[in-house]
Design a protein around this motif. Sequence first.
Motif, PDB file in Angstrom:
ATOM      1  N   GLU A  93      -5.931  -0.922  -2.325  1.00  0.00           N
ATOM      2  CA  GLU A  93      -4.481  -0.839  -2.544  1.00  0.00           C
ATOM      3  C   GLU A  93      -4.012   0.597  -2.691  1.00  0.00           C
ATOM      4  N   ARG A  94      -4.792   1.374  -3.422  1.00  0.00           N
ATOM      5  CA  ARG A  94      -4.373   2.760  -3.664  1.00  0.00           C
ATOM      6  C   ARG A  94      -4.482   3.601  -2.397  1.00  0.00           C
ATOM      7  N   ALA A 135      -1.543   2.691  -0.339  1.00  0.00           N
ATOM      8  CA  ALA A 135      -0.332   3.320  -0.872  1.00  0.00           C
ATOM      9  C   ALA A 135      -0.244   4.766  -0.398  1.00  0.00           C
ATOM     10  N   ARG A 136      -1.391   5.449  -0.351  1.00  0.00           N
ATOM     11  CA  ARG A 136      -1.383   6.839   0.132  1.00  0.00           C
ATOM     12  C   ARG A 136      -0.980   6.888   1.609  1.00  0.00           C
ATOM     13  N   ASN A 159       0.909   4.723   3.111  1.00  0.00           N
ATOM     14  CA  ASN A 159       2.279   4.252   3.290  1.00  0.00           C
ATOM     15  C   ASN A 159       3.341   5.251   2.827  1.00  0.00           C
ATOM     16  N   HIS A 160       2.938   6.272   2.077  1.00  0.00           N
ATOM     17  CA  HIS A 160       3.907   7.258   1.583  1.00  0.00           C
ATOM     18  C   HIS A 160       3.594   8.631   2.156  1.00  0.00           C
ATOM     19  N   LYS A 176       2.197  11.296   0.154  1.00  0.00           N
ATOM     20  CA  LYS A 176       0.836  11.133  -0.381  1.00  0.00           C
ATOM     21  C   LYS A 176      -0.222  11.298   0.703  1.00  0.00           C
TER      22      LYS A 176
END
Lengths: 279, 279
Positions: free
Chosen positions: A181-182, A185-186, A188-189, A192
Amino acid sequence: MAASLRVPAGPVDLASITTDATPGFTGAKKDGEVVLLGMGDPLADLQERLFAEGRSGGSRNLLLVLQGMDTSGKGGTLRSTVGLMDPQGVRITSFKAPTEEERAHDFLWRIAKALPEAGYVGVFDRSHYEDVLIARVRSLAPPEEIERRYDAINAFEADLVEGGTTIVKCMLHISPAEQKERLLARLNHPNKHWKYNPGDIDERSQWPVYQEAYELAIERTNTGAAPWHVVPADRKWYRNLAIGSLLLAALEDMGPQWPKADFDVAEEKRRLTEEDPLR
Amino acid sequence: MAASLRVPAGPVDLASITTDATPGFTGAKKDGEVVLLGMGDPLADLQERLFAEGRSGGSRNLLLVLQGMDTSGKGGTLRSTVGLMDPQGVRITSFKAPTEEERAHDFLWRIAKALPEAGYVGVFDRSHYEDVLIARVRSLAPPEEIERRYDAINAFEADLVEGGTTIVKCMLHISPAEQKERLLARLNHPNKHWKYNPGDIDERSQWPVYQEAYELAIERTNTGAAPWHVVPADRKWYRNLAIGSLLLAALEDMGPQWPKADFDVAEEKRRLTEEDPLR
């Protein structure tokens, strides 16, 4: 809370430690955040006493060692928990892959150079443990050298403790699902993306081998002088709270006291008022 | 506010700069504290961009140089303003009297070793300026050597700027009356005794000579590449706010951007989801 995170002696089974548990704390996220903020003042007070002691001839200091898989939250811990302390008295070292010069020395050479001075709180973001973790997983050193390193680490840390250092060793323990997940998230942003490296997935593919390397390293270096803590780290708020608790417990155990004046206070007041050179 | 703190070229007259003024800010203490806290988010955002840039091949960084008489608030600035940033990206160096090894080298040797890496915010609590301040006041070096040092500092700093460093030089400017109050406060509180040294009064007795040394040093090293700021520092809240403004202005001028991904984001998402090694 600190006591419930300490790893008992003997073989370590990381799979048996739930990564989203909150050992020693029964509250919810909001409660945890309030408790952590409440630690700010006592942490600052004890840290300043330790700093004062170091400036007054004391030799004690505190060393927090943070280890964990990619995305386990070492950086977040630095910001949210270590950031509660006065930066003046904190020395953070982030260890990367060793340079050519560092590789030409014993693996503890660069570690020794980064140790905190008297009175300081040193924080290692990764550490000498990489030399028995990635070094084992990636066969960067032969098995007998890895074996030697466990003992070398124990001797090194025992020396530090003898010299006045309190060592708090923490593994931030996340699940592979949480890491996924993390990492997503990186991806997807865009702000990041800089934290992401395609090699992260290669490391991730070695997850079980890393867990085994951690289990062995923790078991072999879980000494009375420098014990290990495994911090369930799927919940960021609990991870921050747990590290705060460990720091606070360590500083309370050290119990630093304000140094006594080594000068005549009344005489100095007199000099400053009656003999003020700037009158 | 930043612009109003900048020292214009030419001779410097510190006595003409009021130590309890609040240039560039018309609000009261409470307002100033609110404004400073409001800087926390933009400071953190810009700092993280700079850090990301440094991790992605960039060479820029920021160096804050703090100078000032004893009790002028260098430590308080570190806690209250520098502490607003992520400690992970900050490197603080407190320069003391040079060691024997340091004295065996040129005065800039230890300074060069403490420079921040790419992406970092470095903070010098005292600096190479001590080598033209106390060194001049206490005749620790002959006048011609002090002269040489001004030029050496300018060349050194110009090189740094050329290499990507933004330098923010600040003198925290207090009055002798304010220093007296702060020294008395240290004497009156046992938990502040460790900060007091009887030698502080000896230094204080040289106040006018120090002010002259500051005026000369600032004039001689107030370059376009690395200009000086004099921060009225009798009011602690204003001092903190002013340094925050200077840091924020410097970071805004640098305008660091989130690095572009140097990998195929879609492909990495696919690898992580469709080919997850841990499925």
